[in-house]
Design a protein around this motif. Sequence first.
Motif, PDB file in Angstrom:
ATOM      1  N   MET A 178      37.440  37.866  46.797  1.00 40.25           N
ATOM      2  CA  MET A 178      38.741  37.837  47.475  1.00 40.25           C
ATOM      3  C   MET A 178      39.554  39.008  46.961  1.00 40.25           C
ATOM      4  SD  MET A 178      40.068  33.989  48.021  1.00 40.25           S
ATOM      5  CE  MET A 178      41.340  34.648  49.081  1.00 40.25           C
ATOM      6  N   ASP A 179      39.369  40.159  47.557  1.00 41.51           N
ATOM      7  CA  ASP A 179      40.001  41.373  47.086  1.00 41.51           C
ATOM      8  C   ASP A 179      41.459  41.432  47.520  1.00 41.51           C
ATOM      9  OD1 ASP A 179      40.585  43.875  46.146  1.00 41.51           O
ATOM     10  OD2 ASP A 179      39.420  44.940  47.651  1.00 41.51           O
ATOM     11  N   MET A 180      42.360  41.279  46.569  1.00 39.08           N
ATOM     12  CA  MET A 180      43.788  41.359  46.848  1.00 39.08           C
ATOM     13  C   MET A 180      44.320  42.773  46.641  1.00 39.08           C
ATOM     14  SD  MET A 180      44.902  38.448  47.917  1.00 39.08           S
ATOM     15  CE  MET A 180      46.673  38.573  47.748  1.00 39.08           C
ATOM     16  N   GLU A 181      43.485  43.674  46.144  1.00 40.36           N
ATOM     17  CA  GLU A 181      43.931  45.028  45.790  1.00 40.36           C
ATOM     18  C   GLU A 181      44.644  45.726  46.946  1.00 40.36           C
ATOM     19  OE1 GLU A 181      44.666  47.708  42.920  1.00 40.36           O
ATOM     20  OE2 GLU A 181      43.475  45.911  42.587  1.00 40.36           O
ATOM     21  N   LYS A 182      44.142  45.569  48.150  1.00 38.98           N
ATOM     22  CA  LYS A 182      44.744  46.193  49.335  1.00 38.98           C
ATOM     23  C   LYS A 182      46.181  45.725  49.566  1.00 38.98           C
ATOM     24  CE  LYS A 182      44.126  46.164  54.353  1.00 38.98           C
ATOM     25  NZ  LYS A 182      43.249  45.717  55.443  1.00 38.98           N
ATOM     26  N   TYR A 183      46.497  44.525  49.089  1.00 39.17           N
ATOM     27  CA  TYR A 183      47.792  43.929  49.373  1.00 39.17           C
ATOM     28  C   TYR A 183      48.791  44.067  48.225  1.00 39.17           C
ATOM     29  CZ  TYR A 183      45.192  42.190  53.307  1.00 39.17           C
ATOM     30  OH  TYR A 183      44.430  42.126  54.440  1.00 39.17           O
ATOM     31  N   ILE A 184      48.362  44.584  47.088  1.00 37.74           N
ATOM     32  CA  ILE A 184      49.262  44.742  45.947  1.00 37.74           C
ATOM     33  C   ILE A 184      50.397  45.715  46.255  1.00 37.74           C
ATOM     34  CG2 ILE A 184      49.437  45.469  43.530  1.00 37.74           C
ATOM     35  CD1 ILE A 184      48.175  42.653  44.076  1.00 37.74           C
ATOM     36  N   PRO A 185      50.134  46.862  46.930  1.00 37.84           N
ATOM     37  CA  PRO A 185      51.278  47.730  47.279  1.00 37.84           C
ATOM     38  C   PRO A 185      52.319  47.014  48.147  1.00 37.84           C
ATOM     39  CG  PRO A 185      49.222  48.938  47.493  1.00 37.84           C
ATOM     40  CD  PRO A 185      48.854  47.486  47.263  1.00 37.84           C
ATOM     41  N   LEU A 186      51.875  46.180  49.078  1.00 34.65           N
ATOM     42  CA  LEU A 186      52.818  45.413  49.890  1.00 34.65           C
ATOM     43  C   LEU A 186      53.619  44.474  49.007  1.00 34.65           C
ATOM     44  CD1 LEU A 186      54.062  44.385  52.532  1.00 34.65           C
ATOM     45  CD2 LEU A 186      52.095  42.797  52.704  1.00 34.65           C
ATOM     46  N   LEU A 187      52.953  43.768  48.110  1.00 33.77           N
ATOM     47  CA  LEU A 187      53.663  42.858  47.206  1.00 33.77           C
ATOM     48  C   LEU A 187      54.716  43.616  46.406  1.00 33.77           C
ATOM     49  CD1 LEU A 187      54.154  40.132  45.863  1.00 33.77           C
ATOM     50  CD2 LEU A 187      52.237  40.636  44.322  1.00 33.77           C
ATOM     51  N   LYS A 188      54.349  44.767  45.875  1.00 28.30           N
ATOM     52  CA  LYS A 188      55.305  45.563  45.094  1.00 28.30           C
ATOM     53  C   LYS A 188      56.467  46.031  45.967  1.00 28.30           C
ATOM     54  CE  LYS A 188      52.250  47.378  41.522  1.00 28.30           C
ATOM     55  NZ  LYS A 188      51.622  48.617  41.006  1.00 28.30           N
ATOM     56  N   ASP A 189      56.171  46.446  47.198  1.00 25.55           N
ATOM     57  CA  ASP A 189      57.239  46.869  48.113  1.00 25.55           C
ATOM     58  C   ASP A 189      58.212  45.734  48.391  1.00 25.55           C
ATOM     59  OD1 ASP A 189      56.098  49.394  48.290  1.00 25.55           O
ATOM     60  OD2 ASP A 189      55.246  49.070  50.292  1.00 25.55           O
ATOM     61  N   LEU A 190      57.678  44.541  48.652  1.00 27.07           N
ATOM     62  CA  LEU A 190      58.542  43.390  48.924  1.00 27.07           C
ATOM     63  C   LEU A 190      59.350  43.002  47.692  1.00 27.07           C
ATOM     64  CD1 LEU A 190      56.148  41.114  51.038  1.00 27.07           C
ATOM     65  CD2 LEU A 190      57.886  42.712  51.877  1.00 27.07           C
ATOM     66  N   MET A 191      58.704  43.033  46.530  1.00 29.08           N
ATOM     67  CA  MET A 191      59.398  42.679  45.289  1.00 29.08           C
ATOM     68  C   MET A 191      60.495  43.681  44.938  1.00 29.08           C
ATOM     69  SD  MET A 191      56.139  41.380  43.031  1.00 29.08           S
ATOM     70  CE  MET A 191      57.049  41.411  41.479  1.00 29.08           C
TER      71      MET A 191
END
Length: 170
Positions: free
Chosen positions: A43-56
């Motif tokens: 379950m590769d979440m790596e692609k979504y970490i930039p989105l998480l950081k942007d939202l945070m």
Amino acid sequence: VCRGSLWGNCFWGLWNAAAAGFCMKKNCSCCLKKIRKESLEGMDMEKYIPLLKDLMAIRSVSADPAMNNRVTETLYTFFKENSTLHCTVEEFQGRKILYASTIPGKNPDLMLNAHLDVVPAEEETWKIRVEEDWVYGRGSVDCKGNAVAIVKALCEMEEGVSAGAFFTVD
């Protein structure tokens, strides 16, 4: 799932553990502070970490409609640039609400929800940091991390699945 938290045994606690790889330790409070960067094997979440950081990074405190609208628009832009989902943004009492779905309309078989706003907090909690496999900071779990888990689920749904989500703010 953290059984010590108020919602640890509910559906969202299970969803978080399965979809986003939250801490699975019994009776801990870490789920209130962090989300795993790379969840379960496969379950590769790596692609979504930039989105998480942007939202945070967007201080979408509940009392600030402008910042709440900005975080909603950021997520809408992500969907438009990275998916073929059906997305609409509607406004209610000056606050934008995002709906994303694998099918047209707003009546999918599975409906999910996450809020994109946060409550006020001490300055220290706004700092985003990554340590080992964990992302720390305001909103990482409540509830921007949950939102990103839903984004991943929707973006990677198999063709023909009828699912959607509302992303709201107070």
